[in-house]
Design a protein around this motif. Structure first.
Motif, PDB file in Angstrom:
ATOM      1  N   THR A 214       1.603   6.676  -6.786  1.00 24.53           N
ATOM      2  CA  THR A 214       0.545   7.612  -7.156  1.00 24.53           C
ATOM      3  C   THR A 214       0.995   9.053  -6.948  1.00 24.53           C
ATOM      4  O   THR A 214       0.795   9.906  -7.813  1.00 24.53           O
ATOM      5  CB  THR A 214      -0.736   7.346  -6.340  1.00 24.53           C
ATOM      6  OG1 THR A 214      -1.177   6.014  -6.594  1.00 24.53           O
ATOM      7  CG2 THR A 214      -1.842   8.307  -6.721  1.00 24.53           C
TER       8      THR A 214
ATOM      9  N   SER B 133       2.230   1.716  -3.428  1.00 27.08           N
ATOM     10  CA  SER B 133       1.182   2.220  -4.309  1.00 27.08           C
ATOM     11  C   SER B 133       0.949   3.710  -4.077  1.00 27.08           C
ATOM     12  O   SER B 133       0.804   4.489  -5.027  1.00 27.08           O
ATOM     13  CB  SER B 133      -0.111   1.438  -4.080  1.00 27.08           C
ATOM     14  OG  SER B 133      -1.151   1.974  -4.853  1.00 27.08           O
ATOM     15  N   LEU B 134       0.918   4.107  -2.820  1.00 26.63           N
ATOM     16  CA  LEU B 134       0.744   5.517  -2.491  1.00 26.63           C
ATOM     17  C   LEU B 134       1.908   6.337  -3.045  1.00 26.63           C
ATOM     18  O   LEU B 134       1.700   7.376  -3.665  1.00 26.63           O
ATOM     19  CB  LEU B 134       0.640   5.699  -0.973  1.00 26.63           C
ATOM     20  CG  LEU B 134       0.580   7.134  -0.472  1.00 26.63           C
ATOM     21  CD1 LEU B 134      -0.634   7.860  -1.027  1.00 26.63           C
ATOM     22  CD2 LEU B 134       0.572   7.152   1.047  1.00 26.63           C
TER      23      LEU B 134
ATOM     24  N   LYS C 119      -7.250  10.634  -6.723  1.00 27.64           N
ATOM     25  CA  LYS C 119      -6.717   9.276  -6.548  1.00 27.64           C
ATOM     26  C   LYS C 119      -5.666   9.256  -5.443  1.00 27.64           C
ATOM     27  O   LYS C 119      -5.667   8.369  -4.584  1.00 27.64           O
ATOM     28  CB  LYS C 119      -6.111   8.799  -7.875  1.00 27.64           C
ATOM     29  CG  LYS C 119      -5.506   7.418  -7.829  1.00 27.64           C
ATOM     30  CD  LYS C 119      -4.912   7.055  -9.186  1.00 27.64           C
ATOM     31  CE  LYS C 119      -4.170   5.738  -9.130  1.00 27.64           C
ATOM     32  NZ  LYS C 119      -3.537   5.410 -10.416  1.00 27.64           N
ATOM     33  N   ALA C 120      -4.780  10.249  -5.453  1.00 26.13           N
ATOM     34  CA  ALA C 120      -3.734  10.327  -4.433  1.00 26.13           C
ATOM     35  C   ALA C 120      -4.333  10.561  -3.052  1.00 26.13           C
ATOM     36  O   ALA C 120      -3.905   9.950  -2.066  1.00 26.13           O
ATOM     37  CB  ALA C 120      -2.747  11.440  -4.780  1.00 26.13           C
TER      38      ALA C 120
ATOM     39  N   GLY D 256      -7.311   9.691  -2.018  1.00 20.73           N
ATOM     40  CA  GLY D 256      -7.954   8.446  -1.600  1.00 20.73           C
ATOM     41  C   GLY D 256      -6.941   7.426  -1.114  1.00 20.73           C
ATOM     42  O   GLY D 256      -7.150   6.762  -0.082  1.00 20.73           O
ATOM     43  N   ALA D 257      -5.840   7.313  -1.837  1.00 20.23           N
ATOM     44  CA  ALA D 257      -4.796   6.364  -1.444  1.00 20.23           C
ATOM     45  C   ALA D 257      -4.180   6.769  -0.114  1.00 20.23           C
ATOM     46  O   ALA D 257      -3.926   5.920   0.751  1.00 20.23           O
ATOM     47  CB  ALA D 257      -3.718   6.290  -2.529  1.00 20.23           C
ATOM     48  N   LEU D 258      -3.982   8.056   0.090  1.00 20.27           N
ATOM     49  CA  LEU D 258      -3.413   8.544   1.344  1.00 20.27           C
ATOM     50  C   LEU D 258      -4.362   8.271   2.506  1.00 20.27           C
ATOM     51  O   LEU D 258      -3.942   7.786   3.560  1.00 20.27           O
ATOM     52  CB  LEU D 258      -3.116  10.035   1.241  1.00 20.27           C
ATOM     53  CG  LEU D 258      -2.531  10.701   2.471  1.00 20.27           C
ATOM     54  CD1 LEU D 258      -1.218  10.044   2.875  1.00 20.27           C
ATOM     55  CD2 LEU D 258      -2.328  12.185   2.223  1.00 20.27           C
ATOM     56  N   LYS D 259      -5.629   8.537   2.310  1.00 19.80           N
ATOM     57  CA  LYS D 259      -6.627   8.305   3.363  1.00 19.80           C
ATOM     58  C   LYS D 259      -6.688   6.826   3.732  1.00 19.80           C
ATOM     59  O   LYS D 259      -6.689   6.463   4.912  1.00 19.80           O
ATOM     60  CB  LYS D 259      -7.996   8.790   2.890  1.00 19.80           C
ATOM     61  CG  LYS D 259      -9.079   8.681   3.927  1.00 19.80           C
ATOM     62  CD  LYS D 259     -10.391   9.234   3.407  1.00 19.80           C
ATOM     63  CE  LYS D 259     -11.483   9.096   4.436  1.00 19.80           C
ATOM     64  NZ  LYS D 259     -12.764   9.611   3.936  1.00 19.80           N
ATOM     65  N   GLU D 260      -6.707   5.980   2.726  1.00 17.93           N
ATOM     66  CA  GLU D 260      -6.756   4.528   2.946  1.00 17.93           C
ATOM     67  C   GLU D 260      -5.498   4.036   3.671  1.00 17.93           C
ATOM     68  O   GLU D 260      -5.575   3.247   4.609  1.00 17.93           O
ATOM     69  CB  GLU D 260      -6.871   3.824   1.586  1.00 17.93           C
ATOM     70  CG  GLU D 260      -7.784   2.638   1.593  1.00 17.93           C
ATOM     71  CD  GLU D 260      -7.916   2.085   0.183  1.00 17.93           C
ATOM     72  OE1 GLU D 260      -7.289   1.048  -0.084  1.00 17.93           O
ATOM     73  OE2 GLU D 260      -8.641   2.705  -0.626  1.00 17.93           O
ATOM     74  N   THR D 261      -4.350   4.526   3.239  1.00 19.06           N
ATOM     75  CA  THR D 261      -3.091   4.096   3.843  1.00 19.06           C
ATOM     76  C   THR D 261      -2.995   4.569   5.288  1.00 19.06           C
ATOM     77  O   THR D 261      -2.572   3.813   6.166  1.00 19.06           O
ATOM     78  CB  THR D 261      -1.898   4.618   3.027  1.00 19.06           C
ATOM     79  OG1 THR D 261      -2.009   4.105   1.684  1.00 19.06           O
ATOM     80  CG2 THR D 261      -0.572   4.160   3.610  1.00 19.06           C
TER      81      THR D 261
ATOM     82  N   GLU E 156       0.826  -1.209   0.000  1.00 17.90           N
ATOM     83  CA  GLU E 156       0.000   0.000   0.000  1.00 17.90           C
ATOM     84  C   GLU E 156       0.859   1.258   0.000  1.00 17.90           C
ATOM     85  O   GLU E 156       0.552   2.225  -0.688  1.00 17.90           O
ATOM     86  CB  GLU E 156      -0.930   0.000   1.204  1.00 17.90           C
ATOM     87  CG  GLU E 156      -2.089  -0.947   1.016  1.00 17.90           C
ATOM     88  CD  GLU E 156      -3.211  -0.646   1.966  1.00 17.90           C
ATOM     89  OE1 GLU E 156      -3.498   0.531   2.239  1.00 17.90           O
ATOM     90  OE2 GLU E 156      -3.810  -1.617   2.435  1.00 17.90           O
TER      91      GLU E 156
END
Length: 66
Positions: A20, A16-17, A42-43, A45-50, A13
């Motif tokens: 991105t 991936s972050l 997209k970035a 969302g990836a940051l929030k998820e991570t 993850e």
């Protein structure tokens, strides 16, 4: 075993972050605004998820060490 799987998942993850964010930074000068907005979303969302996964992993680790 579960610990190794979680660590590997977090590594994936984070990679991936980073990929991105690198894409956003590298393409910020030559992309139309609409595409930059999409990449930024997209970035984000990836940051929030991570962040959420790292927080969960930290909570689990703290619980395990008690």
């Amino acid at each position: 075993m579960a610990h190794d799987s979680n660590a590997e998942h977090l590594r994936a993850e984070l990679k991936s972050l980073a990929d991105t964010l690198e894409e956003v930074l590298n393409s910020s000068t030559d992309k139309p605004k609409a595409e930059l907005d999409k990449l930024r979303s997209k970035a984000e969302g990836a940051l929030k998820e991570t962040r959420a996964r790292l927080s969960d992993a930290g909570d689990k680790l703290a619980h395990q060490t008690k």
